[in-house]
Design an enzyme around this catalytic site. Structure first.
Site, PDB file in Angstrom:
ATOM      1  N   CYS A  36       3.331  -2.702  12.325  1.00  0.00           N
ATOM      2  CA  CYS A  36       2.246  -3.487  11.743  1.00  0.00           C
ATOM      3  C   CYS A  36       2.784  -3.991  10.407  1.00  0.00           C
ATOM      4  O   CYS A  36       2.839  -3.225   9.441  1.00  0.00           O
ATOM      5  CB  CYS A  36       0.992  -2.642  11.531  1.00  0.00           C
ATOM      6  SG  CYS A  36      -0.269  -3.508  10.569  1.00  0.00           S
ATOM      7  N   CYS A  49      -0.106  -4.177   7.460  1.00  0.00           N
ATOM      8  CA  CYS A  49      -0.570  -2.926   6.841  1.00  0.00           C
ATOM      9  C   CYS A  49       0.070  -1.768   7.596  1.00  0.00           C
ATOM     10  O   CYS A  49       1.267  -1.576   7.496  1.00  0.00           O
ATOM     11  CB  CYS A  49      -2.087  -2.856   6.780  1.00  0.00           C
ATOM     12  SG  CYS A  49      -2.947  -3.194   8.328  1.00  0.00           S
ATOM     13  N   SER A  50      -0.717  -1.035   8.338  1.00  0.00           N
ATOM     14  CA  SER A  50      -0.130   0.088   9.082  1.00  0.00           C
ATOM     15  C   SER A  50      -0.965   0.416  10.316  1.00  0.00           C
ATOM     16  O   SER A  50      -1.169   1.577  10.634  1.00  0.00           O
ATOM     17  CB  SER A  50       0.000   1.312   8.182  1.00  0.00           C
ATOM     18  OG  SER A  50      -1.260   1.624   7.613  1.00  0.00           O
ATOM     19  N   CYS A  51      -1.471  -0.614  11.008  1.00  0.00           N
ATOM     20  CA  CYS A  51      -2.267  -0.390  12.221  1.00  0.00           C
ATOM     21  C   CYS A  51      -1.492   0.480  13.212  1.00  0.00           C
ATOM     22  O   CYS A  51      -0.303   0.292  13.422  1.00  0.00           O
ATOM     23  CB  CYS A  51      -2.616  -1.728  12.881  1.00  0.00           C
ATOM     24  SG  CYS A  51      -3.654  -2.783  11.858  1.00  0.00           S
TER      25      CYS A  51
END
Lengths: 244, 98
Positions: A143, A146-148
């Site tokens: 991701c 962000c950090s999905c």
């Protein structure tokens, strides 16, 4: 909290320190009376405070939500407990089922969100998408924005998954990054990077290791690692090759 | 959540990702803006990130998975010619390519 460049001795910005540096303070350690001691090494604030505006907003928002009765502390606790219970074992179970049951595998690849409901998992409204590796294709998930990550299924993502290093480099030089993870890919294998930019969450379906024909689903699931579900590991190996 | 509107694009179709940068939260990575790719999956309709700023994200918009060729994405890409990158793009961010 904004940082305060005038804060003495490199203290945490925002830390309220009222003690006198000259004498009389007690940090609970045997400090030297010559007062050459290193606060950075010997002192921690008793209370940590939010370190950014975003963190403060988060704290305030949570209080408001509880105060307005939009959810209860008990609901919050139960949700956290449920999410903390998620772990890569869930993904491993799904992979093992797919290896063992060709019809399930078909359903899983066609509509992952629907298929995993058969095993009791529900990630809706997120579209759970399973990416199958084969001899000519290697999938890897990131991701960049962000950090999905499918946290409700696989638990918290590893720290490196959230790092800017991984997020910036896996899209730009995936083969180099994969090599750093120990994945040696022949030129004939296509690398496909999946950038999780919106409402889909991804899991890689690794290849079933050779020599595992006699294993049942539980034994197969035990071979599946978290990294193989993200795509930073390609080859899975039986735990005890001598047993086969 | 499903099928409020007919998808404008179909699997296999070439599309360009709009080279816009609105001054609001949006979830289109810079590296993909202006790039031409191919629709590989028509997904459901979801709230547009830009629209969530003003409320509940409605009306929901169609989401697609778009596949880009890595060689066209990065100058001096050091991988293989067949390497690809897939990402999710909402319909308002796509333009048809002849």
């Amino acid at each position: 909290m904004t940082s305060d460049p005038s804060a003495p001795h490199g203290h945490e910005p925002g830390h309220a320190h009222g003690h006198d540096h000259g004498h009389g303070h007690d940090h609970g350690h045997g400090h030297d009376e010559g007062h050459g001691h290193d606060h950075a090494r010997t002192f921690q604030p008793d209370l940590s405070e939010p370190t950014s505006d975003a963190a403060l907003i988060g704290v305030a928002l949570r209080r408001l939500l509880l105060e307005r009765g939009l959810y209860t502390a008990e609901e919050e606790r139960a949700t956290i407990q449920r999410m903390a219970g998620a772990n890569p074992g869930n993904g491993a179970r799904i992979a093992a089922r797919a290896w063992s049951d060709p019809a399930f595998r078909e359903r899983l690849l066609a509509d992952g969100a629907e298929a995993i409901k058969e095993l009791g998992y529900d990630l809706s409204p997120l579209e759970f998408t399973v990416l199958e590796n084969d001899e000519r294709l290697h999938n890897v998930v990131v991701c960049t924005l962000c950090s999905c990550y499918p946290r409700a299924l696989l638990g918290q993502s590893p720290a490196w998954y959230k790092s800017k290093n991984y997020r910036a480099r896996i899209v730009r030089e995936p083969r180099t990054v994969l090599a750093e993870f120990g994945v040696a890919l022949p030129d004939s294998v296509e690398v496909r990077v999946h950038d999780s930019t919106a409402e889909l969450r991804y899991m890689v379906l690794p290849q079933r290791p050779p020599g595992t024909e006699s294993l049942d689903e539980a034994a197969l699931a035990a071979l599946v690692t978290r990294d193989s579900l993200i795509g930073t590991q390609r080859d899975l190996t039986p735990k005890d090759p001598a047993a086969h | 959540m499903k099928t409020q509107g007919e998808p404008r694009y179909a699997v296999g179709q070439s599309v360009r990702i709009a080279p816009r940068t609105p001054p609001v939260h949006h979830r289109v990575p810079s590296y993909a803006k202006g790039r031409v790719g191919r629709i590989v999956r028509v997904c459901s309709e979801h709230g547009l990130p830009e629209a969530y700023i003003r409320g509940d994200g409605r009306p929901f918009r169609r989401l697609y998975r778009v596949r880009l060729a890595q060689e066209q994405l990065w100058e001096g890409y050091a991988g293989q010619p067949g390497d690809t990158l897939d990402l999710e793009i909402f319909e308002p961010w796509l333009e048809p390519v002849e």
